[in-house]
Design an enzyme around this catalytic site. Structure first.
Site, PDB file in Angstrom:
ATOM      1  N   CYS A 131       0.837  -1.204   0.000  1.00  0.00           N
ATOM      2  CA  CYS A 131       0.000   0.000   0.000  1.00  0.00           C
ATOM      3  C   CYS A 131       0.872   1.254   0.000  1.00  0.00           C
ATOM      4  O   CYS A 131       0.641   2.177  -0.790  1.00  0.00           O
ATOM      5  CB  CYS A 131      -0.926  -0.019   1.228  1.00  0.00           C
ATOM      6  SG  CYS A 131      -2.104   1.347   1.255  1.00  0.00           S
ATOM      7  N   CYS A 132       1.898   1.295   0.871  1.00  0.00           N
ATOM      8  CA  CYS A 132       2.801   2.456   0.882  1.00  0.00           C
ATOM      9  C   CYS A 132       3.519   2.588  -0.463  1.00  0.00           C
ATOM     10  O   CYS A 132       3.775   3.701  -0.925  1.00  0.00           O
ATOM     11  CB  CYS A 132       3.827   2.328   2.003  1.00  0.00           C
ATOM     12  SG  CYS A 132       3.213   2.681   3.659  1.00  0.00           S
TER      13      CYS A 132
ATOM     14  N   CYS B 299      -0.962   8.785   7.192  1.00  0.00           N
ATOM     15  CA  CYS B 299      -2.311   8.464   6.724  1.00  0.00           C
ATOM     16  C   CYS B 299      -3.244   8.213   7.912  1.00  0.00           C
ATOM     17  O   CYS B 299      -2.822   7.672   8.945  1.00  0.00           O
ATOM     18  CB  CYS B 299      -2.269   7.220   5.847  1.00  0.00           C
ATOM     19  SG  CYS B 299      -1.454   7.464   4.265  1.00  0.00           S
TER      20      CYS B 299
ATOM     21  N   CYS C 186      -3.483   4.723   9.597  1.00  0.00           N
ATOM     22  CA  CYS C 186      -2.199   4.164  10.057  1.00  0.00           C
ATOM     23  C   CYS C 186      -1.523   5.056  11.091  1.00  0.00           C
ATOM     24  O   CYS C 186      -0.333   4.902  11.360  1.00  0.00           O
ATOM     25  CB  CYS C 186      -1.271   3.948   8.873  1.00  0.00           C
ATOM     26  SG  CYS C 186      -1.914   2.774   7.682  1.00  0.00           S
TER      27      CYS C 186
ATOM     28  N   CYS D 280       7.874   4.076   5.554  1.00  0.00           N
ATOM     29  CA  CYS D 280       6.914   3.889   4.476  1.00  0.00           C
ATOM     30  C   CYS D 280       7.621   3.657   3.149  1.00  0.00           C
ATOM     31  O   CYS D 280       6.983   3.421   2.142  1.00  0.00           O
ATOM     32  CB  CYS D 280       6.006   5.102   4.363  1.00  0.00           C
ATOM     33  SG  CYS D 280       6.918   6.626   4.162  1.00  0.00           S
TER      34      CYS D 280
HETATM   35 FE1  SF4 Z   1      -1.357   2.790   2.932  1.00  0.00          FE
HETATM   36 FE2  SF4 Z   1      -1.146   3.197   5.572  1.00  0.00          FE
HETATM   37 FE3  SF4 Z   1       1.014   3.386   3.963  1.00  0.00          FE
HETATM   38 FE4  SF4 Z   1      -0.936   5.245   3.927  1.00  0.00          FE
HETATM   39  S1  SF4 Z   1       0.481   4.788   5.641  1.00  0.00           S
HETATM   40  S2  SF4 Z   1       0.056   4.369   2.170  1.00  0.00           S
HETATM   41  S3  SF4 Z   1      -2.780   3.959   4.195  1.00  0.00           S
HETATM   42  S4  SF4 Z   1      -0.192   1.559   4.431  1.00  0.00           S
END
Ligand code: SF4
Length: 237
Positions: free
Chosen positions: A116-117, A200, A203, A228
């Site tokens: 996701c990151c 985010c 998170c 991240c």
């Molecule tokens: Fe995804 Fe969480 Fe990374 Fe944001 S901080 S990009 S929501 S995993």
């Protein structure tokens, strides 16, 4: 030809003071340097606009930012008279991630979180840096074990060997707070709600008394994994 130290530092030979290195970098790289902003604080933007009112500032909208961060972005633009350059994740990547794995896959495993990151942060960052010769970050050694070896000026091998300037690398949390207070800078209102590091919305959580400043980021993970991918040398670690 400069000394080995000068070559490592892209020619910088100043005293290492944050303003000094920032002024040098903005002059050295001109329109090919930009300040990365993640709305943790406005120290670097404040210093930069006082050196160059037209300094470039960019940010990444992951699509999962808290409302307070958008309000902070608006406040920064108004206060400093800047226009933030925004980068978003690729639509097709987000659509696929959400369709395949659902909206909260990042909580299920480290691999999913990094995926996701990677989609929402790392790929847009790569595009933001593609045409730059240098970027300015708020990385500080005191933030996290993974940042303890950061240097004032680094060669960013992950992004084509451009210069990565970390003017606040040896600043403490207290140094940052003191600067923001002294200069009465706008700040992210989440700091009034117990947050000490902001990312985010799903998170990031407020921290408890005595907890590490970044304990609220990906709080379900081991501390060594709390990056991240924006500031990590080997993303596969
Ligand atoms: Fe995804 Fe969480 Fe990374 Fe944001 S901080 S990009 S929501 S995993």
């Amino acid at each position: 030809m400069g000394s080995e130290k000068e070559m490592d530092n892209f020619g910088y030979v100043g005293d290492g003071d944050a303003r000094d290195v920032l002024a040098w970098a903005l002059k050295r790289f001109g329109r090919r340097i930009a300040v990365a902003c993640s709305f943790q604080h406005a120290v670097l933007i404040d210093m930069a606009v006082k050196i160059d009112p037209d300094v470039r500032v960019f940010s990444i909208d992951t699509g999962r930012l808290p409302e307070e961060t958008y309000e902070c972005a608006r406040d920064f633009e108004e206060y400093f008279g800047i226009k933030i350059e925004w980068y978003f994740p690729r639509k097709e990547d987000v659509e696929k991630l959400m369709s395949d794995k659902g909206p909260l896959s990042f909580r299920e495993s480290l691999e999913n979180r990094r995926e996701c990151c990677g989609i929402r942060k790392v790929e847009p960052l790569n595009r933001a840096l593609a045409d730059l010769a240098a970027w300015v970050t708020g990385v500080r050694r005191a933030q996290n074990p993974t940042r303890s070896e950061s240097k004032l000026i680094e060669i960013d091998d992950e992004h084509g060997g451009i210069a990565k300037i970390n003017p606040l690398v040896d600043w403490s949390d207290e140094d940052v707070r003191a600067y923001v207070k002294e200069h009465r800078l706008p700040y992210n209102s989440l700091f009034e709600k117990g947050y000490t590091s902001i990312g985010c919305a799903p998170c990031t959580r407020p921290v408890e008394e005595g907890e590490d400043a970044r304990a609220g980021r990906w709080w379900w993970e081991h501390p060594d994994h709390k990056e991240c991918g924006l500031h990590i040398r080997n993303w596969q670690i």
